[in-house]
Design a protein around this motif. Structure first.
Motif, PDB file in Angstrom:
ATOM      1  N   THR A  12       0.391  -1.420   0.359  1.00  0.00           N
ATOM      2  CA  THR A  12       0.287  -0.001  -0.165  1.00  0.00           C
ATOM      3  C   THR A  12       0.527   0.804  -0.032  1.00  0.00           C
ATOM      4  O   THR A  12       2.263   1.812   0.626  1.00  0.00           O
ATOM      5  CB  THR A  12      -1.222   0.375   1.502  1.00  0.00           C
ATOM      6  N   TRP A  13       0.289   2.410  -0.544  1.00  0.00           N
ATOM      7  CA  TRP A  13       1.020   3.490  -0.183  1.00  0.00           C
ATOM      8  C   TRP A  13      -0.162   4.802  -0.287  1.00  0.00           C
ATOM      9  O   TRP A  13      -0.327   5.883  -0.167  1.00  0.00           O
ATOM     10  CB  TRP A  13       1.778   4.002  -2.037  1.00  0.00           C
ATOM     11  N   THR A  14       0.482   4.989   1.508  1.00  0.00           N
ATOM     12  CA  THR A  14      -0.620   5.445   2.210  1.00  0.00           C
ATOM     13  C   THR A  14      -0.064   6.408   2.953  1.00  0.00           C
ATOM     14  O   THR A  14       1.247   5.168   3.620  1.00  0.00           O
ATOM     15  CB  THR A  14      -2.062   5.020   2.652  1.00  0.00           C
ATOM     16  N   SER A  15      -0.424   7.246   3.913  1.00  0.00           N
ATOM     17  CA  SER A  15      -0.300   8.018   5.156  1.00  0.00           C
ATOM     18  C   SER A  15      -1.333   7.443   6.198  1.00  0.00           C
ATOM     19  O   SER A  15      -0.928   7.432   7.419  1.00  0.00           O
ATOM     20  CB  SER A  15       0.271   8.920   4.939  1.00  0.00           C
ATOM     21  N   PRO A  33      -5.036   1.973   7.700  1.00  0.00           N
ATOM     22  CA  PRO A  33      -6.608   1.186   7.456  1.00  0.00           C
ATOM     23  C   PRO A  33      -8.145   2.625   7.825  1.00  0.00           C
ATOM     24  O   PRO A  33      -9.167   1.556   7.273  1.00  0.00           O
ATOM     25  CB  PRO A  33      -6.682   1.888   9.986  1.00  0.00           C
ATOM     26  N   LEU A  34      -7.729   3.265   7.188  1.00  0.00           N
ATOM     27  CA  LEU A  34      -8.610   4.268   7.045  1.00  0.00           C
ATOM     28  C   LEU A  34      -8.577   3.869   4.585  1.00  0.00           C
ATOM     29  O   LEU A  34      -9.837   3.720   4.373  1.00  0.00           O
ATOM     30  CB  LEU A  34      -8.492   5.808   7.101  1.00  0.00           C
ATOM     31  N   LEU A  35      -7.723   4.602   4.646  1.00  0.00           N
ATOM     32  CA  LEU A  35      -7.460   3.192   2.677  1.00  0.00           C
ATOM     33  C   LEU A  35      -8.650   2.180   2.671  1.00  0.00           C
ATOM     34  O   LEU A  35      -8.732   1.995   2.305  1.00  0.00           O
ATOM     35  CB  LEU A  35      -6.435   3.199   2.660  1.00  0.00           C
ATOM     36  N   LEU A  36      -7.558   1.305   3.404  1.00  0.00           N
ATOM     37  CA  LEU A  36      -8.587  -0.318   3.606  1.00  0.00           C
ATOM     38  C   LEU A  36      -9.812  -0.165   3.550  1.00  0.00           C
ATOM     39  O   LEU A  36     -10.362  -1.102   3.082  1.00  0.00           O
ATOM     40  CB  LEU A  36      -7.534  -1.330   4.627  1.00  0.00           C
ATOM     41  N   LEU A  37     -10.458   0.678   4.702  1.00  0.00           N
ATOM     42  CA  LEU A  37     -11.670   1.052   5.121  1.00  0.00           C
ATOM     43  C   LEU A  37     -12.315   1.124   3.725  1.00  0.00           C
ATOM     44  O   LEU A  37     -13.398   0.744   3.695  1.00  0.00           O
ATOM     45  CB  LEU A  37     -12.246   1.601   6.584  1.00  0.00           C
ATOM     46  N   ALA A  85      -9.832  -9.958  -3.270  1.00  0.00           N
ATOM     47  CA  ALA A  85      -8.379  -9.359  -2.336  1.00  0.00           C
ATOM     48  C   ALA A  85      -8.300  -8.501  -1.749  1.00  0.00           C
ATOM     49  O   ALA A  85      -7.295  -8.988  -0.507  1.00  0.00           O
ATOM     50  CB  ALA A  85      -7.284  -9.438  -3.684  1.00  0.00           C
ATOM     51  N   LEU A  86      -8.820  -7.260  -1.932  1.00  0.00           N
ATOM     52  CA  LEU A  86      -9.151  -6.123  -1.432  1.00  0.00           C
ATOM     53  C   LEU A  86      -9.493  -6.861   0.149  1.00  0.00           C
ATOM     54  O   LEU A  86      -8.936  -5.968   1.312  1.00  0.00           O
ATOM     55  CB  LEU A  86      -9.960  -5.287  -1.629  1.00  0.00           C
ATOM     56  N   ILE A  87     -10.374  -7.374   0.343  1.00  0.00           N
ATOM     57  CA  ILE A  87     -11.140  -7.600   1.594  1.00  0.00           C
ATOM     58  C   ILE A  87     -10.507  -8.673   2.442  1.00  0.00           C
ATOM     59  O   ILE A  87     -10.185  -8.194   3.396  1.00  0.00           O
ATOM     60  CB  ILE A  87     -12.806  -8.348   1.511  1.00  0.00           C
ATOM     61  N   LEU A  94      -8.932  -7.758   6.294  1.00  0.00           N
ATOM     62  CA  LEU A  94      -8.599  -8.243   7.513  1.00  0.00           C
ATOM     63  C   LEU A  94      -7.574  -8.959   7.785  1.00  0.00           C
ATOM     64  O   LEU A  94      -6.779  -9.135   8.689  1.00  0.00           O
ATOM     65  CB  LEU A  94      -9.627  -9.598   7.211  1.00  0.00           C
ATOM     66  N   GLU A  95      -6.426  -9.280   7.103  1.00  0.00           N
ATOM     67  CA  GLU A  95      -4.468  -9.915   7.578  1.00  0.00           C
ATOM     68  C   GLU A  95      -4.352  -8.398   8.115  1.00  0.00           C
ATOM     69  O   GLU A  95      -3.835  -8.810   8.444  1.00  0.00           O
ATOM     70  CB  GLU A  95      -3.586 -10.065   6.227  1.00  0.00           C
ATOM     71  N   ARG A  96      -4.999  -7.635   7.707  1.00  0.00           N
ATOM     72  CA  ARG A  96      -4.352  -6.120   7.581  1.00  0.00           C
ATOM     73  C   ARG A  96      -5.053  -5.728   9.233  1.00  0.00           C
ATOM     74  O   ARG A  96      -5.004  -4.419  10.034  1.00  0.00           O
ATOM     75  CB  ARG A  96      -4.005  -5.260   7.057  1.00  0.00           C
ATOM     76  N   GLY A  97      -6.304  -6.025   9.871  1.00  0.00           N
ATOM     77  CA  GLY A  97      -6.933  -6.340  10.660  1.00  0.00           C
ATOM     78  C   GLY A  97      -8.140  -5.519  10.604  1.00  0.00           C
ATOM     79  O   GLY A  97      -8.320  -4.885  11.631  1.00  0.00           O
ATOM     80  N   VAL A  98      -8.501  -4.815   9.381  1.00  0.00           N
ATOM     81  CA  VAL A  98      -9.721  -3.817   9.281  1.00  0.00           C
ATOM     82  C   VAL A  98     -10.669  -5.333   8.687  1.00  0.00           C
ATOM     83  O   VAL A  98     -10.421  -5.561   7.712  1.00  0.00           O
ATOM     84  CB  VAL A  98      -9.362  -3.531   7.996  1.00  0.00           C
TER      85      VAL A  98
END
Length: 911
Positions: free
Chosen positions: A356-359, A362-366, A385-387, A391-395
């Motif tokens: 991912t490229w983001t600051s 969690p918000l990006l993945l949500l 794959a996104l879902i 989930l693997e990253r806690g969301v």
């Protein structure tokens, strides 16, 4: 009224008006269902009541009539006529023998055709035809045949509507109803009840069975299944429509007509020549002309063609390619270009989140997860794959969704290249500014970034300057060069419940990776060796497509290098090319990648290749791929990820969605054509040897070395099984070491005729006549003496001793052909390799070994069993001539090997 229709009426008794005019609640109540569908128990009860959701089996031509069809084609009519001539010549045994050949041949052809039809019917059951249905309150995948009235189903773009349904909910749902109306433009469908009664195709809230979802998605209530659907009535009207004949069938018909004309011409000339030149009786002349006709008829041609096609279909099915149209088997052998998708075909269809490229991850993945329609188990591979990655990253998206109910959706389409949703936004720690509504968007980075005016950086919303925009694009390119599919995600707080895809806030990028399939690199190399161009056609970003193309060996160059403008062509560049310019580009470049391609551009590319005379195979999985699949010479749909519409438009369905399977299918397509050519070569070679005794009788005025019954013994008793072994030859590696055959190339070409008549056939004829002459020479009779004895032998007026010599000589001539054919079958396995090289390099064929074994065993039986030997007018072969017979097979192999050696040397010198 049928039982099923009565049962449906009983379910709808509570409704006082048609289902189109009912409210959603009343429609559900009328079918004793709910928004959560049926229980499994209710569904099973209704399945027993209504039966399977399937059309009645198609009506087929009665078996007796189909058997009679095998008795009236050109070659059958020719043999019927030859049998009748034998009766006129007062040789009833010969007449019955010839007619028996027709009946046996017809029975075998009919059985093979029947088996091939059953094979095709059985293969349709392998296709994963399921529908998402609510059972016991949970969504499940259920076979379409198990749907019942009252089921609630989910449908999305590309799905075929499996039964007559009332729409309950829809998001941008457009329906293709051309199957009922002939109108190709999609029409909007909405769930609102209608105020007046309209037809099934016209009612805005109905989804008729057989139609397809052109765009959007929705939820629908099944109210009619199986034979009670409107589509069933249309299907019954078209059930009797005959299919067009394939190229191979037309080619076989041409061969049959050619051989028939040749046989009749030679038979007529032999009749006149024997009557006028040899001065034999009309009866004997008629028998000889029958011999010429019978000798020229390849009795096993039609059953062998059917067998070759049936075996090819079965072998392709074993390799996970299901043939929907037999004509495609022939077309595969001519394919010169394969236009293939990337995702799931060249790649493993195992999309997973890599980076991912983001600051604010969690918000990006949500946001990415909420702007998706998939679940952990069901849905588009990218969204799944996104879902899973979230989930693997806690969301946990599935837990989060109830807190952010969706209000509106703008579905993804190939022009915008993005999807957006409007959700109720509750107070959430991941977004500091309060807002009642939130627009969430995800899509292709360049398109989505172009709609953004701000970005989220270190928890702060800042203006998206040119510098920060370039930074985001560079991050996209870094991911893409690694072969990642990059998804941009953005959001926008809204004070009103309106969805606008402008002035968005960029949240970041997600990199998904789908690795190349195992074996694809070898398949690409095989295509290059086989003279087949491979062109990647994808909607992905150019850098991503190029990276995967280099990983699989389709393109050369460093894996992380810049885009090669000569090999990677973007959709927007394609739009700038005229049709003539596009043809120039694809004519002189064999390995190309077309990126960011829209469906109409894919169709244009296929048409451009065809305009150059290429034979094009196209893969596709979406509803938008259907035009290109139909326009292609061979349309290939994905069985796992493909939509129903794509599968219906295709000629072949790949069960495993694997590019390597396409290459295997092409090999089988080439093998069918080669096998038929090898079989015809083998049969025509023996025909030359069978005609030779009658030609030498006319030219040298000697007795005929064979009788018509002996010719039939070769054609039906000894030749048939090795010939069928050639027709059933497995696809050889050498099939993919030659360029594709031209569509104008005939099975019966000059090379085949030259080998059949002047090489193998001539060798067999010489061996047969030498064997015949050696027997007479053993008894002290030379050519002049044989010419003196000919009249008495022809009229059966010679002494018993001389007649015994004639039978002995005929037995050696017959044995020479049989043993020569045992060698010819090995020589015919390859057009380039000598038999000894082919035996080492080609795959073993047990059927040929069995055929040769039975062929030689049958000849030994003819020699050993006195009643059969007397019926065929044969005599025991002296022991000293068995060595001659054993030399005949290697002699033919040697002659053919020398011819191939000379031909190959000429080919090398001509290059």
């Amino acid at each position: 009224m049928t039982h099923g229709a009565s049962a449906t009426t009983a379910l709808l008794l509570s409704a006082s008006q048609p289902i189109t005019t009912l409210s959603l609640e009343d429609a559900l109540a009328a079918l004793q269902s709910s928004s959560q569908g049926l229980t499994q128990f209710d569904a099973e009860q209704r399945h027993e009541q209504f039966g399977a959701n399937a059309l009645p089996p198609a009506r087929h031509r009665p078996l007796l009539l189909r058997f009679l069809d095998q008795l009236r084609h050109f070659m059958a009519l020719l043999l019927w006529s030859a049998g009748a001539m034998a009766f006129l010549a007062q040789t009833p045994a010969l007449g019955w023998a010839i007619w028996s050949v027709v009946l046996i041949n017809a029975a075998f052809s009919f059985w093979q055709e029947f088996q091939a039809e059953r094979t095709l019917a059985a293969l349709t059951a392998v296709l994963p035809i399921t529908v998402r249905t609510y059972r016991d309150g949970a969504i499940q995948r259920v076979p379409i045949a198990e749907l019942v009235p009252g089921d609630v189903i989910e449908l999305e773009q590309g799905d075929q509507v499996p039964a007559d349904c009332r729409l309950l909910a829809a998001t941008g749902l457009y329906l293709n109803v051309s199957v009922l109306t002939g109108e190709s433009l999609p029409v909007l469908r909405e769930p609102a009840q209608q105020q007046r009664l309209l037809s099934t195709a016209e009612a805005m809230n109905l989804l008729p069975a057989g139609s397809s979802i052109a765009a959007g998605h929705g939820q629908a209530l099944v109210y009619a299944t199986g034979i009670n659907t409107e589509f069933a009535q249309v299907a019954q009207l078209s059930a009797g429509t005959e299919r067009s004949r394939s190229t191979l069938e037309l080619e076989v018909g041409r061969i049959v007509r050619t051989i028939t004309a040749l046989a009749l011409t030679m038979g007529g000339l032999s009749f006149l020549a024997s009557l006028l030149l040899v001065k034999v009786s009309v009866q004997e002349s008629l028998v000889f002309s029958i011999g010429i006709i019978v000798a020229n008829v390849p009795e096993g041609l039609l059953p062998t063609v059917t067998l070759a096609l049936a075996l090819a279909v079965r072998r392709m099915a074993a390799e996970r390619a299901l043939v929907r149209r037999l004509s495609a088997v022939d077309s595969l052998g001519c394919v010169t270009v394969i236009c293939t998708d990337k995702t799931g075909t060249l790649t493993a269809n195992a999309m997973a989140m890599q980076d991912t490229w983001t600051s604010d991850e969690p918000l990006l993945l949500l946001a990415a997860g909420l702007c998706s329609n998939a679940t952990l188990e069901v849905g588009d591979s990218t969204e799944t794959a996104l879902i899973k990655g979230a989930l693997e990253r806690g969301v946990d998206i599935e837990q989060e969704r109830p807190q952010f109910p969706r209000v509106q959706e703008a579905a993804f389409d190939s022009e915008r290249r993005m999807m957006s949703v409007l959700v109720h936004w509750q107070a959430d720690r991941r977004w500091s500014e309060p807002s009642e509504w939130m627009v969430l968007s995800k899509g292709a980075p360049l398109e989505l970034i172009g709609r953004c005016t701000h970005w989220l950086q270190a928890g702060e919303i800042s203006a998206l300057t040119e510098a920060s925009r370039s930074l985001a694009i560079s991050a996209n390119d870094v991911m893409a060069r690694q072969g990642y599919r990059v998804i941009a995600v953005a959001c926008k707080p809204s004070a009103t419940a309106e969805l606008h895809e402008s002035n968005l806030i960029l949240l970041g990028l997600v990199g998904l990776y789908d690795p190349p399939r195992t074996g694809v690199q070898g398949a690409i190399a095989c295509c290059k060796q086989a003279g087949i161009k491979v062109t990647m056609v994808t909607g992905d970003y150019g850098l991503t497509a190029q990276a995967i193309a280099r990983q699989i060996g389709l393109l050369e160059g460093p894996l992380h290098g810049p885009v090669d403008p000569l090999r990677v062509i973007h959709g927007y560049d394609l739009d700038r090319l005229s049709d003539a310019q596009l043809r120039q580009v694809i004519k002189f470049r064999s390995r190309l990648v077309f990126a960011r391609m829209a469906p109409e551009q894919k169709l244009r590319l296929v048409q451009a290749y065809k305009a150059l005379g290429e034979v094009v195979a196209v893969t596709g999985d979406g509803v938008n791929d259907a035009p290109a699949l139909r326009a292609a010479d061979v349309g290939i749909a994905m069985g796992r990820s493909g939509t129903d519409v794509a599968r219906e438009a295709a000629d072949i369905v790949l069960v495993d969605d694997n590019f390597s399977t396409i290459v295997s299918a092409v090999r089988q397509g080439r093998a069918v054509y080669q096998n038929i050519r090898h079989f015809i070569l083998y049969v025509m070679a023996s025909n030359v040897a069978e005609v030779a005794p009658f030609v030498t009788m006319l030219l040298l005025r000697i007795p005929a070395a064979l009788t018509v019954l002996q010719i039939l013994a070769i054609d039906l008793g000894t030749d048939m099984l090795p010939a069928l072994g050639l027709g059933a030859e497995p696809a050889q590696l050498e099939a993919m070491q030659q360029p594709p055959r031209r569509t104008t190339e005939h099975v019966l070409n000059r090379a085949v005729l030259r080998r059949a008549y002047l090489v193998i056939g001539l060798a067999e004829a010489v061996l047969a006549m030498l064997g015949y002459a050696m027997v007479w020479a053993r008894h002290g009779v030379d050519l002049a003496g044989l010419q003196d004895l000919a009249p008495a032998l022809l009229h059966h007026a010679a002494s018993p001793q001389l007649m015994a010599y004639q039978r002995e000589a005929a037995s050696v001539a017959l044995g020479s052909i049989v043993f020569a054919q045992a060698g010819a079958v090995w020589a015919c396995r390859s057009e380039r390799l000598p038999a000894w090289s082919a035996a080492l390099r080609l795959r073993p064929n047990a059927l040929i070994w069995a055929g040769v074994g039975l062929e030689l065993s049958a000849f030994v039986l003819l020699q050993a069993w006195a009643p059969l030997r007397q019926l065929l007018q044969m005599a025991p072969i002296p022991s000293q001539f068995w060595w001659w017979l054993l030399c005949c097979a290697p002699a033919v192999v040697l002659v053919d090997g020398i011819h191939k050696r000379i031909t190959n040397l000429r080919s090398v010198r001509s290059l």
